[in-house]
Scaffold this active site. Sequence first.
Site, PDB file in Angstrom:
ATOM      1  N   TYR A   9       0.813  -1.224   0.000  1.00  0.00           N
ATOM      2  CA  TYR A   9       0.000   0.000   0.000  1.00  0.00           C
ATOM      3  C   TYR A   9       0.846   1.273   0.000  1.00  0.00           C
ATOM      4  O   TYR A   9       0.349   2.342   0.345  1.00  0.00           O
ATOM      5  CB  TYR A   9      -0.952   0.034   1.210  1.00  0.00           C
ATOM      6  CG  TYR A   9      -1.756  -1.233   1.392  1.00  0.00           C
ATOM      7  CD1 TYR A   9      -2.648  -1.652   0.399  1.00  0.00           C
ATOM      8  CD2 TYR A   9      -1.629  -2.014   2.532  1.00  0.00           C
ATOM      9  CE1 TYR A   9      -3.386  -2.819   0.555  1.00  0.00           C
ATOM     10  CE2 TYR A   9      -2.367  -3.183   2.691  1.00  0.00           C
ATOM     11  CZ  TYR A   9      -3.243  -3.573   1.701  1.00  0.00           C
ATOM     12  OH  TYR A   9      -3.962  -4.715   1.855  1.00  0.00           O
ATOM     13  N   TYR A 137     -14.467  -5.313   2.812  1.00  0.00           N
ATOM     14  CA  TYR A 137     -13.093  -5.664   2.434  1.00  0.00           C
ATOM     15  C   TYR A 137     -12.909  -7.151   2.721  1.00  0.00           C
ATOM     16  O   TYR A 137     -13.105  -7.592   3.849  1.00  0.00           O
ATOM     17  CB  TYR A 137     -12.053  -4.858   3.225  1.00  0.00           C
ATOM     18  CG  TYR A 137     -10.638  -5.335   2.914  1.00  0.00           C
ATOM     19  CD1 TYR A 137      -9.985  -4.900   1.767  1.00  0.00           C
ATOM     20  CD2 TYR A 137      -9.995  -6.260   3.735  1.00  0.00           C
ATOM     21  CE1 TYR A 137      -8.718  -5.377   1.450  1.00  0.00           C
ATOM     22  CE2 TYR A 137      -8.728  -6.734   3.423  1.00  0.00           C
ATOM     23  CZ  TYR A 137      -8.101  -6.289   2.282  1.00  0.00           C
ATOM     24  OH  TYR A 137      -6.844  -6.773   1.961  1.00  0.00           O
ATOM     25  N   ASP A 240     -17.181 -13.582   6.972  1.00  0.00           N
ATOM     26  CA  ASP A 240     -15.738 -13.350   6.949  1.00  0.00           C
ATOM     27  C   ASP A 240     -15.355 -12.785   8.317  1.00  0.00           C
ATOM     28  O   ASP A 240     -15.483 -11.595   8.576  1.00  0.00           O
ATOM     29  CB  ASP A 240     -15.400 -12.358   5.825  1.00  0.00           C
ATOM     30  CG  ASP A 240     -13.919 -11.973   5.792  1.00  0.00           C
ATOM     31  OD1 ASP A 240     -13.181 -12.365   6.714  1.00  0.00           O
ATOM     32  OD2 ASP A 240     -13.529 -11.271   4.843  1.00  0.00           O
ATOM     33  N   LYS A 269      -6.182 -13.964  10.582  1.00  0.00           N
ATOM     34  CA  LYS A 269      -5.515 -13.028  11.505  1.00  0.00           C
ATOM     35  C   LYS A 269      -5.263 -13.551  12.926  1.00  0.00           C
ATOM     36  O   LYS A 269      -4.172 -14.021  13.216  1.00  0.00           O
ATOM     37  CB  LYS A 269      -6.301 -11.720  11.535  1.00  0.00           C
ATOM     38  CG  LYS A 269      -6.208 -10.974  10.194  1.00  0.00           C
ATOM     39  CD  LYS A 269      -6.586  -9.518  10.314  1.00  0.00           C
ATOM     40  CE  LYS A 269      -6.214  -8.713   9.102  1.00  0.00           C
ATOM     41  NZ  LYS A 269      -7.199  -8.678   8.022  1.00  0.00           N
TER      42      LYS A 269
HETATM   43  C1  LIG Z   1      -7.272  -8.905   6.535  1.00  0.00           C
HETATM   44  C2  LIG Z   1      -8.575  -9.361   6.024  1.00  0.00           C
HETATM   45  C3  LIG Z   1      -8.669 -10.259   4.944  1.00  0.00           C
HETATM   46  C4  LIG Z   1      -7.454 -10.714   4.172  1.00  0.00           C
HETATM   47  O1  LIG Z   1      -6.587 -11.462   4.939  1.00  0.00           O
HETATM   48  P1  LIG Z   1      -5.047 -11.633   4.456  1.00  0.00           P
HETATM   49  O2  LIG Z   1      -4.478 -12.591   5.438  1.00  0.00           O
HETATM   50  O3  LIG Z   1      -4.437 -10.286   4.508  1.00  0.00           O
HETATM   51  O4  LIG Z   1      -5.098 -12.187   3.082  1.00  0.00           O
HETATM   52  C5  LIG Z   1      -9.921 -10.707   4.575  1.00  0.00           C
HETATM   53  N1  LIG Z   1     -11.021 -10.306   5.211  1.00  0.00           N
HETATM   54  C6  LIG Z   1     -10.989  -9.454   6.241  1.00  0.00           C
HETATM   55  C7  LIG Z   1     -12.248  -9.079   6.934  1.00  0.00           C
HETATM   56  C8  LIG Z   1      -9.760  -8.936   6.679  1.00  0.00           C
HETATM   57  O5  LIG Z   1      -9.719  -8.057   7.682  1.00  0.00           O
END
Ligand SMILES: *Cc1c(COP(=O)(O)O)cnc(C)c1O
Length: 421
Positions: A9, A137, A240, A269
Amino acid sequence: MNSPVWHPYAHLKTQQRMPKVVGGHGAHFTLENGDTLLDATCSWWCMIHGYRHPRLVEAIRDQAERLCHVMLGGLSHDPAEQLALELVRISPPGLEHVFFSDSGSVGMEVAMKMAVQYHHLLGKPEKHRLLSLMKAYHGDTLGCMAVCDPEEGMHALFADALPRHHFAPAPRAGFEASQEEVQADLDALRRVLERHHREIAALLMEPLLQAAGGLNMTSPHYLRGARALCDEFDVLLIFDEVATGFGRTGRMFAAEHAGVTPDILVLSKGLTGGYLGHAATLATSRVHDAFVGDSALHAFMHGPTFMGNPLACRVALESLAVFEEEDYLARIDLLNRVLRQELLLDTGLRDHPEVADVRVLGATAVVEVKGGAALHGVADFARRHGVWLRPFGRWLYTMPAYITREDEVRRITAVMKDWFR
Ligand SMILES: *Cc1c(COP(=O)(O)O)cnc(C)c1O
């Protein structure tokens, strides 16, 4: 000499030299020049135990002595088996199957592919598009970019190169909104489903907290309403929880606030406490069982090289054990009270002319400003005060590690408030 490392970024022309991190401990990391910074972001929200947690470090060391890696194709191993069982145990009831991968984006790709193939196998191949929300996102790979907010998201440049999916408006009613206030959001969602459900495989959303799309906090009623709409229109529901999972909203998973089980749940994460990259896509038996059949098409054709990596699974198991044994939910509750007290009850910030809104949910707090220029220089300002903040767009936020002490959180909020003085 210029570094060959290409940073994420980063605007290459204006970027400054990136400080090198040489170590870390607790909520702090240490720079090459000896400065320590209090990390208000826990490294993109994943280092929930902070840095160099002895139990996590030891788990990796111990596992490294036994088995660092082996393919999951045709083989299995204890760390993967145990982690799958643990994830089934702690996740919303009904999620009983676990597909591992190596990052949040790939975990989402797996979820989307699973949803499309599910309908194909059940005789509805026309259900091959997705329904996402504005302000969403879901990651930076091509498939994920196509379900990120197409306007305010960061991938508008690629619009013509991406598959076209459907979008419903971002929910506007906040976390504490009443059922009635949420109804307009659900009506908007219903209208998209009524028009397009015949070609929609799944609705995907970041439950309660649309994170990288602007830290939009939404209501549990919305999740329940979305669940009902998905059932009505034969659309799978994908949560997600890459950002919200593992306590960020105040419960282990955001879905729990609503008592909703999605058909597919994606975690990453916080999964490994940030110590290694990994992800898990969980599915209900309804989804899984559609893949049990005789044709070659019944196999799910996906298999990241590092899926189920033993080191990652082992540290994820240790992360979960620490989370439960040390009652992190109580710690998150304390962080929440301090964040509310400092940023919401003290109304100075909310009344500032540049500030559009201040929101707190679980261990997340955000100050949304009216124009991004109001945040120009805040990261350097924070760094001079020993705090690592990394705002994006119009959002200055903190998502501290759960081990952050009360006085440390107050240091973070003090810097956030001082910036506006
Ligand atoms: C960070 C994130 C992703 C992507 O995860 P990466 O490990 O960076 O590929 C997908 N969805 C959400 C909600 C996120 O915060």
